[in-house]
Scaffold this motif. Sequence first.
Motif, PDB file in Angstrom:
ATOM      1  N   LEU A  98       0.827  -1.209   0.000  1.00 31.32           N
ATOM      2  CA  LEU A  98       0.000   0.000   0.000  1.00 31.32           C
ATOM      3  C   LEU A  98       0.861   1.258   0.000  1.00 31.32           C
ATOM      4  O   LEU A  98       0.510   2.251  -0.641  1.00 31.32           O
ATOM      5  CB  LEU A  98      -0.962  -0.006   1.184  1.00 31.32           C
ATOM      6  CG  LEU A  98      -2.051  -1.080   1.133  1.00 31.32           C
ATOM      7  CD1 LEU A  98      -2.860  -1.075   2.420  1.00 31.32           C
ATOM      8  CD2 LEU A  98      -2.955  -0.899  -0.082  1.00 31.32           C
ATOM      9  N   GLN A 102       0.755   4.024  -2.877  1.00 33.44           N
ATOM     10  CA  GLN A 102       0.563   5.447  -2.604  1.00 33.44           C
ATOM     11  C   GLN A 102       1.672   6.281  -3.221  1.00 33.44           C
ATOM     12  O   GLN A 102       1.423   7.373  -3.718  1.00 33.44           O
ATOM     13  CB  GLN A 102       0.481   5.701  -1.100  1.00 33.44           C
ATOM     14  CG  GLN A 102      -0.816   5.222  -0.496  1.00 33.44           C
ATOM     15  CD  GLN A 102      -0.883   5.436   1.003  1.00 33.44           C
ATOM     16  OE1 GLN A 102      -0.058   6.114   1.609  1.00 33.44           O
ATOM     17  NE2 GLN A 102      -1.887   4.846   1.629  1.00 33.44           N
ATOM     18  N   SER A 121      -3.295   0.441  -6.864  1.00 37.72           N
ATOM     19  CA  SER A 121      -3.973   0.305  -5.570  1.00 37.72           C
ATOM     20  C   SER A 121      -4.963  -0.858  -5.551  1.00 37.72           C
ATOM     21  O   SER A 121      -5.055  -1.566  -4.547  1.00 37.72           O
ATOM     22  CB  SER A 121      -4.662   1.618  -5.186  1.00 37.72           C
ATOM     23  OG  SER A 121      -5.586   1.995  -6.175  1.00 37.72           O
ATOM     24  N   ALA A 125      -4.548  -3.980  -2.968  1.00 36.92           N
ATOM     25  CA  ALA A 125      -5.680  -4.291  -2.093  1.00 36.92           C
ATOM     26  C   ALA A 125      -6.199  -5.698  -2.366  1.00 36.92           C
ATOM     27  O   ALA A 125      -6.528  -6.442  -1.432  1.00 36.92           O
ATOM     28  CB  ALA A 125      -6.790  -3.264  -2.281  1.00 36.92           C
ATOM     29  N   TYR A 128      -4.038  -8.383  -0.723  1.00 37.90           N
ATOM     30  CA  TYR A 128      -4.236  -8.394   0.724  1.00 37.90           C
ATOM     31  C   TYR A 128      -5.569  -9.071   1.081  1.00 37.90           C
ATOM     32  O   TYR A 128      -5.612  -9.959   1.944  1.00 37.90           O
ATOM     33  CB  TYR A 128      -4.197  -6.962   1.256  1.00 37.90           C
ATOM     34  CG  TYR A 128      -4.264  -6.881   2.754  1.00 37.90           C
ATOM     35  CD1 TYR A 128      -3.113  -6.970   3.523  1.00 37.90           C
ATOM     36  CD2 TYR A 128      -5.480  -6.705   3.407  1.00 37.90           C
ATOM     37  CE1 TYR A 128      -3.162  -6.899   4.907  1.00 37.90           C
ATOM     38  CE2 TYR A 128      -5.547  -6.631   4.787  1.00 37.90           C
ATOM     39  CZ  TYR A 128      -4.392  -6.726   5.526  1.00 37.90           C
ATOM     40  OH  TYR A 128      -4.453  -6.656   6.894  1.00 37.90           O
ATOM     41  N   LEU A 146      -8.411  -3.954   5.840  1.00 37.01           N
ATOM     42  CA  LEU A 146      -7.689  -3.257   4.779  1.00 37.01           C
ATOM     43  C   LEU A 146      -7.841  -1.745   4.913  1.00 37.01           C
ATOM     44  O   LEU A 146      -6.858  -1.004   4.791  1.00 37.01           O
ATOM     45  CB  LEU A 146      -8.178  -3.710   3.402  1.00 37.01           C
ATOM     46  CG  LEU A 146      -7.591  -2.954   2.214  1.00 37.01           C
ATOM     47  CD1 LEU A 146      -6.093  -3.183   2.099  1.00 37.01           C
ATOM     48  CD2 LEU A 146      -8.308  -3.353   0.936  1.00 37.01           C
ATOM     49  N   ASN A 147      -9.039  -1.260   5.198  1.00 43.82           N
ATOM     50  CA  ASN A 147      -9.252   0.178   5.391  1.00 43.82           C
ATOM     51  C   ASN A 147      -8.436   0.706   6.561  1.00 43.82           C
ATOM     52  O   ASN A 147      -7.843   1.789   6.477  1.00 43.82           O
ATOM     53  CB  ASN A 147     -10.741   0.492   5.583  1.00 43.82           C
ATOM     54  CG  ASN A 147     -11.528   0.354   4.309  1.00 43.82           C
ATOM     55  OD1 ASN A 147     -10.997   0.489   3.210  1.00 43.82           O
ATOM     56  ND2 ASN A 147     -12.807   0.047   4.443  1.00 43.82           N
ATOM     57  N   GLU A 150      -4.838   0.855   5.384  1.00 42.76           N
ATOM     58  CA  GLU A 150      -4.637   2.010   4.497  1.00 42.76           C
ATOM     59  C   GLU A 150      -4.541   3.309   5.291  1.00 42.76           C
ATOM     60  O   GLU A 150      -3.684   4.152   5.000  1.00 42.76           O
ATOM     61  CB  GLU A 150      -5.781   2.117   3.483  1.00 42.76           C
ATOM     62  CG  GLU A 150      -5.718   1.080   2.403  1.00 42.76           C
ATOM     63  CD  GLU A 150      -6.900   1.129   1.460  1.00 42.76           C
ATOM     64  OE1 GLU A 150      -6.685   0.944   0.251  1.00 42.76           O
ATOM     65  OE2 GLU A 150      -8.043   1.346   1.922  1.00 42.76           O
ATOM     66  N   THR A 151      -5.378   3.454   6.298  1.00 43.79           N
ATOM     67  CA  THR A 151      -5.342   4.649   7.137  1.00 43.79           C
ATOM     68  C   THR A 151      -3.999   4.773   7.841  1.00 43.79           C
ATOM     69  O   THR A 151      -3.396   5.850   7.875  1.00 43.79           O
ATOM     70  CB  THR A 151      -6.492   4.613   8.168  1.00 43.79           C
ATOM     71  OG1 THR A 151      -7.730   4.579   7.459  1.00 43.79           O
ATOM     72  CG2 THR A 151      -6.454   5.806   9.086  1.00 43.79           C
ATOM     73  N   THR A 154      -1.208   5.573   5.272  1.00 48.01           N
ATOM     74  CA  THR A 154      -1.299   6.972   4.853  1.00 48.01           C
ATOM     75  C   THR A 154      -0.757   7.892   5.938  1.00 48.01           C
ATOM     76  O   THR A 154      -0.022   8.837   5.644  1.00 48.01           O
ATOM     77  CB  THR A 154      -2.763   7.345   4.521  1.00 48.01           C
ATOM     78  OG1 THR A 154      -3.211   6.501   3.447  1.00 48.01           O
ATOM     79  CG2 THR A 154      -2.885   8.790   4.108  1.00 48.01           C
TER      80      THR A 154
END
Length: 183
Positions: A98, A102, A121, A125, A128, A146-147, A150-151, A154
Amino acid sequence: MAGALALGQCSTSSKNSGSAETDVAQNAIGSAIEAQSTQRVPITPLSKGDVLIGMSHLRQVAKTEGLAGEMIYSQNCYDALSRHFTWPKLDQCGAFDLGAAQSLGDSTATAFDKEIAWFQSESAAGRYIKAATAAGEEAEKADVRLNDLETRVTAGHPAGSKGASSTADVPTSADTRHLEEAG
């Protein structure tokens, strides 16, 4: 199994070919992890430490190996999962991918089509999610995981930073988006 994940690491074929190879690799990853079902590993929560390890590995590989090395590292990371699945290792592989995705952003450079396809992306994803669901996580919970990943990636990914030094011969995922402007 290792052969399935080491698909054409060095050539620069078309994006369609790269996407097909990415799909084949994802299916191989999922199948190999599902085959370990008799040794199902209990699901553990996402760990900040594992995310940081994945991001640290990305910085190191980007600096020394460039984009092609990043792809090889990612393939090897998921290959390791296909032989011995653990949730911390999945989160490290996912954070690596990820972070690379990014860095690439919406790159349209053509010199590294296969690598760009690997780190799009949706591809990152998909790998994963495929691994998480193959290991027994419900699809909805895998999406939430996954969310969350990602957070965290980031938050730990410096905006606009490049993984490689300006003297590197091989672009990294962070450098690739600038290839067309320089060409």
